[in-house]
Design an enzyme around this catalytic site. Structure first.
Site, mmCIF file in Angstrom:
data_model
loop_
_atom_site.group_PDB
_atom_site.id
_atom_site.type_symbol
_atom_site.label_atom_id
_atom_site.label_comp_id
_atom_site.label_asym_id
_atom_site.label_seq_id
_atom_site.Cartn_x
_atom_site.Cartn_y
_atom_site.Cartn_z
ATOM 1 C CE1 TYR A 1 -3.404 -2.938 -0.130
ATOM 2 C CE2 TYR A 1 -3.465 -2.534 1.858
ATOM 3 C CZ TYR A 1 -3.790 -3.211 0.945
ATOM 4 O OH TYR A 1 -4.922 -4.143 1.303
ATOM 5 C CG HIS B 1 -1.370 -8.640 -0.679
ATOM 6 N ND1 HIS B 1 -1.161 -7.387 -0.343
ATOM 7 C CD2 HIS B 1 -2.760 -7.730 -1.242
ATOM 8 C CE1 HIS B 1 -1.535 -6.581 -0.864
ATOM 9 N NE2 HIS B 1 -2.737 -7.422 -1.111
ATOM 10 N N PRO C 1 -14.850 -3.471 1.190
ATOM 11 C CG PRO C 1 -15.567 -3.689 3.564
ATOM 12 C CD PRO C 1 -14.561 -3.666 2.165
ATOM 13 N N GLY D 1 -17.362 -1.682 -2.198
ATOM 14 C CA GLY D 1 -17.555 -1.846 -3.341
ATOM 15 C C GLY D 1 -16.164 -0.775 -3.788
ATOM 16 N N GLY D 2 -15.609 -0.520 -2.643
ATOM 17 C CA GLY D 2 -14.161 -0.205 -2.937
ATOM 18 C C GLY D 2 -14.069 1.519 -3.498
ATOM 19 N N GLY E 1 -18.437 5.348 -2.293
ATOM 20 C CA GLY E 1 -20.273 6.418 -2.155
ATOM 21 C C GLY E 1 -21.124 6.430 -2.769
HETATM 22 N N1 LIG Z 1 -6.298 -8.413 0.564
HETATM 23 C C1 LIG Z 1 -6.569 -7.809 -0.698
HETATM 24 O O1 LIG Z 1 -6.172 -8.150 -2.205
HETATM 25 C C2 LIG Z 1 -7.343 -6.331 -0.355
HETATM 26 C C3 LIG Z 1 -7.523 -5.421 -1.949
HETATM 27 C C4 LIG Z 1 -8.391 -4.049 -1.760
HETATM 28 C C5 LIG Z 1 -8.153 -3.653 -0.312
HETATM 29 N N2 LIG Z 1 -8.276 -4.627 0.622
HETATM 30 C C6 LIG Z 1 -7.757 -4.116 2.063
HETATM 31 O O2 LIG Z 1 -9.529 -3.941 2.479
HETATM 32 C C7 LIG Z 1 -9.945 -2.697 2.724
HETATM 33 C C8 LIG Z 1 -10.861 -2.407 2.327
HETATM 34 O O3 LIG Z 1 -11.216 -1.669 0.490
HETATM 35 P P1 LIG Z 1 -10.829 -0.404 0.048
HETATM 36 O O4 LIG Z 1 -10.595 0.488 0.563
HETATM 37 O O5 LIG Z 1 -10.969 -0.639 -1.261
HETATM 38 O O6 LIG Z 1 -12.426 -0.118 -0.298
HETATM 39 P P2 LIG Z 1 -13.820 0.184 0.467
HETATM 40 O O7 LIG Z 1 -13.678 -0.078 1.992
HETATM 41 O O8 LIG Z 1 -14.979 -0.950 -0.308
HETATM 42 O O9 LIG Z 1 -14.157 1.284 0.722
HETATM 43 C C9 LIG Z 1 -12.982 2.918 0.977
HETATM 44 C C10 LIG Z 1 -14.185 4.606 0.573
HETATM 45 O O10 LIG Z 1 -14.815 4.174 1.806
HETATM 46 C C11 LIG Z 1 -14.793 5.064 2.264
HETATM 47 N N3 LIG Z 1 -16.265 5.395 3.239
HETATM 48 C C12 LIG Z 1 -15.582 4.431 4.190
HETATM 49 N N4 LIG Z 1 -16.554 4.591 5.032
HETATM 50 C C13 LIG Z 1 -17.603 4.828 4.491
HETATM 51 C C14 LIG Z 1 -19.484 5.535 4.767
HETATM 52 N N5 LIG Z 1 -19.631 4.620 6.953
HETATM 53 N N6 LIG Z 1 -20.036 5.698 4.368
HETATM 54 C C15 LIG Z 1 -19.040 6.651 2.969
HETATM 55 N N7 LIG Z 1 -18.199 6.644 2.440
HETATM 56 C C16 LIG Z 1 -17.326 5.313 3.400
HETATM 57 C C17 LIG Z 1 -14.006 5.543 2.231
HETATM 58 O O11 LIG Z 1 -14.310 7.275 2.070
HETATM 59 P P3 LIG Z 1 -13.273 8.279 1.823
HETATM 60 O O12 LIG Z 1 -11.771 7.782 1.668
HETATM 61 O O13 LIG Z 1 -13.990 9.486 2.009
HETATM 62 O O14 LIG Z 1 -13.336 8.415 3.862
HETATM 63 C C18 LIG Z 1 -13.171 5.084 1.191
HETATM 64 O O15 LIG Z 1 -12.536 5.421 0.480
HETATM 65 C C19 LIG Z 1 -8.309 -1.610 2.249
HETATM 66 O O16 LIG Z 1 -8.303 -0.509 3.025
HETATM 67 C C20 LIG Z 1 -7.654 -2.763 2.345
HETATM 68 O O17 LIG Z 1 -6.893 -2.757 4.146
HETATM 69 C C21 LIG Z 1 -7.168 -6.034 1.030
#
Ligand SMILES: NC(=O)c1ccc[n+]([C@@H]2O[C@H](COP(=O)([O-])OP(=O)(O)OC[C@H]3O[C@@H](n4cnc5c(N)ncnc54)[C@H](OP(=O)(O)O)[C@@H]3O)[C@@H](O)[C@H]2O)c1
Length: 287
Positions: free
Chosen positions: A53, A128, A209, A211-212, A217
């Site tokens: 990251y 990973h 979780p 949608g990325g 949003g």
């Molecule tokens: N193992 C793997 O291959 C892999 C791949 C991808 C991700 N991950 C892990 O999974 C985590 C989560 O996935 P992600 O970050 O890709 O996507 P996500 O959790 O689906 O979405 C992240 C975005 O959601 C917004 N958000 C969070 N809570 C919210 C709420 N209550 N209301 C409105 N918007 C909200 C945030 O906005 P703001 O930025 O404006 O706060 C953030 O940028 C990553 O951070 C990473 O640690 C792992």
């Protein structure tokens, strides 16, 4: 916050995903630290990160260093925080994600993560992503060696199918504690892995979780039932999404990413959001 189990550790049932604070579109460091501190204040005790990251080639582990800095500067007690990092992905700096699941790389990567996190043993170390050029048993064998050497406290895998989950469990001698796979209203094909984890009593950590980063949003506008249930409870569709996941099985621990205090503070409230069986059924079938 209500807790769930990873290995023998109880962690807050909603974790914090660190990726948005270190890749494309990341905020300045001050806002990231404030986000992590807000999460800790709210009872988050699981923080997910990875050495990959980062944005530029010369800043591998940007997110791990950020988390270490936030934990060190936190005014409260952060001793019960489980930092979950990963090895096996690389970012050469051109925006792409590459793989190296070789045992040599994983062992070197773990040493570097240990230094950045400033710990003697990594809380949870996750392989990973399977590397098609390296036999899976060799990659997971390296994780087993790290466990045996005391470099990592717990072992997990990510982006694994049911066969790989069973294989990893065998290679690790029953010490596999978590599986981290993509799972969201838009991406439900990890349901078999979630069910297998529930059967085996292994933590299932849905990644992206909501949608990325770029789609989170829009969750309510893309999936109307999530917006409708949210209106009925006067909460955000994102909170409904996380509550729906938590209700699926006691092993589920979502790790929503965040780069602002407001979003993680909203997300953690999902732990106390009770959805009715009728609402859960509607969300289950919302395509
Ligand atoms: N193992 C793997 O291959 C892999 C791949 C991808 C991700 N991950 C892990 O999974 C985590 C989560 O996935 P992600 O970050 O890709 O996507 P996500 O959790 O689906 O979405 C992240 C975005 O959601 C917004 N958000 C969070 N809570 C919210 C709420 N209550 N209301 C409105 N918007 C909200 C945030 O906005 P703001 O930025 O404006 O706060 C953030 O940028 C990553 O951070 C990473 O640690 C792992």
């Amino acid at each position: 916050m209500r807790t769930r189990r990873i290995g023998d550790v109880q962690v807050g049932a909603i974790g914090l995903g660190g990726m948005p604070m270190s890749i494309e579109g990341r905020p300045d460091e001050q806002r990231s630290i404030a986000t992590i501190h807000a999460a800790l204040d709210a009872g988050v005790t699981l923080i997910d990160t990875a050495d990959a990251y980062h944005l530029h080639a010369d800043e591998v582990g940007h997110n791990e260093s950020l988390i270490a800095k936030a934990l060190a500067s936190y005014g409260g007690d952060a001793s019960d925080v489980l930092v979950a990092t990963k090895g096996g992905h690389l970012r050469p700096g051109d925006g792409s994600w590459t793989l190296d699941g070789s045992p040599d790389h994983l062992k070197q990567a773990c040493e570097a993560s240990l230094k950045r996190l400033g710990v003697d043993a990594i809380g949870l170390y996750q392989f990973h992503r399977p590397d098609p050029r390296v036999p899976y048993e060799d990659s997971v064998g390296a994780i087993r060696d790290l466990l045996d050497a005391g470099k990592i406290r717990y072992a997990g895998i990510s982006n694994a199918n049911p066969e790989q989950i069973r294989q990893a469990g065998d290679i690790l001698g029953g010490r596999l504690v978590s599986v981290q796979n993509q799972f969201s209203p838009a991406f439900r094909s990890s349901e078999p892995e979630l069910e297998l984890c529930a059967e085996l009593g292994i933590a299932f950590l849905p990644w992206s979780p909501l949608g990325g980063i770029s789609k989170a949003g829009e969750l309510g506008s893309r999936f109307a039932p999530f917006a409708e249930v949210a209106r009925a409870h006067n909460v955000s569709p994102q909170q409904v999404c996380l509550a729906w996941m938590l209700a699926k099985a006691p092993v589920v621990i979502p790790i929503p990413g965040s780069s602002r205090p407001e979003t993680i503070l909203d997300s953690v409230k999902a732990v106390d959001l009770e959805l009715s069986p009728e609402e859960l059924t509607r969300l289950e079938t919302a395509g």
